[in-house]
Design an enzyme around this catalytic site. Sequence first.
Site, PDB file in Angstrom:
ATOM      1  CD  GLU A 262     -15.941 -58.231 -12.695  1.00 52.01           C
ATOM      2  OE1 GLU A 262     -15.984 -59.554 -13.090  1.00 52.01           O
ATOM      3  OE2 GLU A 262     -16.900 -57.528 -12.690  1.00 52.01           O
TER       4      GLU A 262
ATOM      5  CG  ASP B 254     -16.124 -68.784 -13.227  1.00 51.10           C
ATOM      6  OD1 ASP B 254     -16.999 -67.738 -13.455  1.00 51.10           O
ATOM      7  OD2 ASP B 254     -15.381 -68.959 -12.333  1.00 51.10           O
TER       8      ASP B 254
ATOM      9  CE1 TYR C 149     -22.181 -60.291 -12.008  1.00 50.22           C
ATOM     10  CE2 TYR C 149     -19.771 -59.378 -11.837  1.00 50.22           C
ATOM     11  CZ  TYR C 149     -20.959 -60.250 -12.448  1.00 50.22           C
ATOM     12  OH  TYR C 149     -20.641 -61.066 -13.449  1.00 50.22           O
TER      13      TYR C 149
END
Length: 263
Positions: A49, A60, A174
């Site tokens: 990725e 994040d 995911y």
Amino acid sequence: MSRIDTRFAELAAKGEKALVCFLTGGDPDLATSESLILELADAGADIIEIGIPFSDPLADGPSIQLATLRSLEAGTTPPSVLDLVKRVRKKSEAPIVLMTYFNPVQKMGLERFASEAALAGADGVIMTDLPPEEALDWKRAADSVGLSTVFLLAPTSTDERIAIAAEMASGFIYCVSRTGVTGARSELSSEIAGFIERIRRVTDKPVAVGFGVSTPEHVREISGFADGAVVGSALVDLIASNKDGQLLAKVREYTGSLKNATK
């Protein structure tokens, strides 16, 4: 079959699980990113990725936020990350997934971004903040050029959301191991195995688990119930803390230890 589909099929035939490794494109610079991606692939990463730096990385934690800042300060842009993919693709057939947010893609234009990503050699895209219910326009653009769209699911996802994402996803799903942002953790959530079971009820597409995964022990645990493990923040921290000429060797050693845990 895409490179992603082929890789998961090859791994299943060998009784292995996928190691997915994340780094931020352009951290600390694009030339080093290219070397790191090739090193990761050679050391055993099954899927790579590449994060496209964005000024507001909501999903994040501190590690990837700092990597994003370093990359932006170095002048990295979405087109320069696509150029990075193009250079890597001349040397490696490793599956590549771009991780980004919707804003940079919308700014470039959905069709243009999908076309240029595919031409560069990317195999899929994760748009962290794009829910499947609002992804039809993007899916049409991505499907038209053979790009996989990987959707995120979290333990808080409803059964309805899981079914929609599983139907629309391609490449793999995911699975976020816990609520919150990215970042290495000492232990995995006890809820994750049960969450994978919920996803398995509605799809046989590969499921990879990320967020908080940092050690071979984590990867080994995940390999017991999922199809792959995603390691991001711990790798980003390793890159940030090694500027002594031993970076590639340390990344190779770390990646090899993670890959061994998938077998």
